[in-house]
Motif scaffolding. Structure first.
Motif, short mmCIF file in Angstrom:
data_model
loop_
_atom_site.label_atom_id
_atom_site.label_comp_id
_atom_site.label_asym_id
_atom_site.label_seq_id
_atom_site.Cartn_x
_atom_site.Cartn_y
_atom_site.Cartn_z
N THR A 170 -5.93 -3.91 -10.96
CA THR A 170 -5.65 -2.89 -9.97
C THR A 170 -6.58 -2.69 -8.57
O THR A 170 -6.13 -2.56 -7.76
CB THR A 170 -6.31 -1.60 -10.79
N PHE A 173 -5.18 -5.16 -6.31
CA PHE A 173 -3.89 -4.54 -5.42
C PHE A 173 -4.47 -3.65 -4.41
O PHE A 173 -4.10 -3.57 -3.14
CB PHE A 173 -3.09 -3.90 -6.56
N HIS A 174 -5.30 -2.91 -4.76
CA HIS A 174 -6.15 -1.73 -3.93
C HIS A 174 -6.81 -2.60 -2.62
O HIS A 174 -6.40 -2.15 -1.60
CB HIS A 174 -7.23 -1.30 -4.63
N TRP A 176 -5.59 -5.54 -1.35
CA TRP A 176 -4.51 -6.13 -0.63
C TRP A 176 -3.74 -4.91 0.40
O TRP A 176 -3.17 -5.26 1.27
CB TRP A 176 -3.55 -6.69 -1.38
N SER A 177 -3.93 -3.65 -0.28
CA SER A 177 -3.38 -2.55 0.40
C SER A 177 -4.08 -2.30 1.51
O SER A 177 -3.61 -1.68 2.63
CB SER A 177 -3.32 -1.30 -0.51
N VAL A 187 2.45 -11.67 -2.04
CA VAL A 187 1.77 -10.53 -2.07
C VAL A 187 2.67 -9.46 -1.16
O VAL A 187 2.70 -8.39 -1.66
CB VAL A 187 0.60 -10.44 -1.69
N GLN A 191 4.51 -6.05 -2.51
CA GLN A 191 3.97 -4.44 -1.77
C GLN A 191 5.46 -3.89 -1.54
O GLN A 191 5.63 -2.76 -1.76
CB GLN A 191 3.12 -4.75 -0.64
N ILE A 196 3.50 -3.73 -6.74
CA ILE A 196 1.89 -3.37 -6.62
C ILE A 196 1.70 -2.36 -5.32
O ILE A 196 2.62 -2.17 -4.66
CB ILE A 196 1.03 -4.43 -6.37
N SER A 217 -2.87 1.33 -8.77
CA SER A 217 -2.34 0.40 -9.37
C SER A 217 -0.93 -0.11 -8.90
O SER A 217 -0.83 -1.34 -8.00
CB SER A 217 -2.07 0.30 -10.62
N THR A 218 0.06 0.72 -8.80
CA THR A 218 1.24 0.47 -8.40
C THR A 218 1.58 1.76 -7.39
O THR A 218 2.48 1.55 -6.51
CB THR A 218 2.54 0.34 -9.18
#
Length: 258
Positions: A170, A173-174, A176-177, A187, A191, A196, A217-218
């Motif tokens: 998680t 993913f965070h 990468w955001s 990736v 997104q 994710i 997470s998603t």
């Protein structure tokens, strides 16, 4: 400090006084715990994968797909609940928990890009620690029960395995955001498909005072939980019962000037 000096203080970013102070709270002991958590987690995932595959049949595939969907929803809600709790309540000064676990949440609101400068271990260490228990349980059950494992219990173990997998990643993913350059194409595709946490979606949370869209997470559950005012309802009840206002510690760090 006069008005001119206050105006010169960065409102956010790595040069903000609060961000600098919080970043210094990352200790050698914390790093050691993260190294242990990540290495143990990788080992347990390897063991659990082999054990689960050895107990899985082709007829299980449909149910495992259902496990994946429900596990992802559970992981998203879990990420939101932990994120909300750490963002909204508590203090960095709480013994052990404050510096180890609440501190990164305070730093993140003042310096959102700090997470992009964290390496793999610092990014994922806390989440790996959270999943060690379930992963150990799965390995123990599958190794000791052997042929006694039934179809129903296989689905149960797959659910917890997939939940642990998404919880573990998680914070990746965070991260990468918040990463807008240099992400691998796969990736960005995940997104874009909302498999994710998407970058544009997560921006909603980072509008001060950071009181919504906690699931990281998603992000699937953010909109429905916002529609029913889920987090606001919890905060109302807690404030009524305790008199404590949400995000007080977070605001203090954001307003730190020296």
């Amino acid at each position: 400090m006069d008005d001119r000096e206050k105006a010169a203080v960065p409102r956010w970013g790595r040069n903000h006084p609060g961000a600098r102070s919080l970043a210094e709270g990352y200790t050698t002991g914390k790093r050691t715990l993260e190294v242990f958590s990540v290495s143990s987690c990788i080992f347990l995932f390897f063991i659990d994968t082999l054990l689960l595959l050895s107990h899985t049949q082709r007829s299980h595939v449909t149910w495992i797909i259902a496990d994946i969907v429900f596990a992802i929803l559970a992981a998203d809600f879990s990420s939101g609940f932990v994120h909300w709790a750490a963002d909204t309540w508590g203090s960095v000064n709480i013994p052990i928990v404050g510096k180890a676990f609440i501190r990164p949440f305070r730093e993140h609101h003042i310096d959102p890009t700090a997470i992009t400068r964290h390496d793999w271990i610092q990014t994922n260490g806390d989440n790996c620690l959270l999943t060690l228990g379930p992963l150990c349980y799965i390995a123990y059950q599958l190794m000791t029960k052997g042929s006694e494992v039934t179809n129903q219990s296989v689905f149960f173990y797959w659910f917890w395995f997939i939940l642990a997998l998404f919880v573990t990643f998680t914070n990746q993913f965070h991260k990468w955001s918040h990463t807008y350059y240099g992400l691998p194409k796969w990736v960005e595709t995940l997104q874009d498909w909302h498999v994710i946490l998407p970058r544009k979606h997560h921006r909603v949370h980072h509008v001060s005072p950071h009181e919504t869209y906690f699931c990281i997470s998603t992000g699937w559950l953010n909109y429905p939980l916002e529609c029913i005012q889920f987090w606001q309802g919890l905060e109302f009840v807690i404030t009524k019962l305790t008199g404590i206002k949400p995000r007080q510690d977070d605001l203090q760090w954001a307003n730190k000037t020296e």
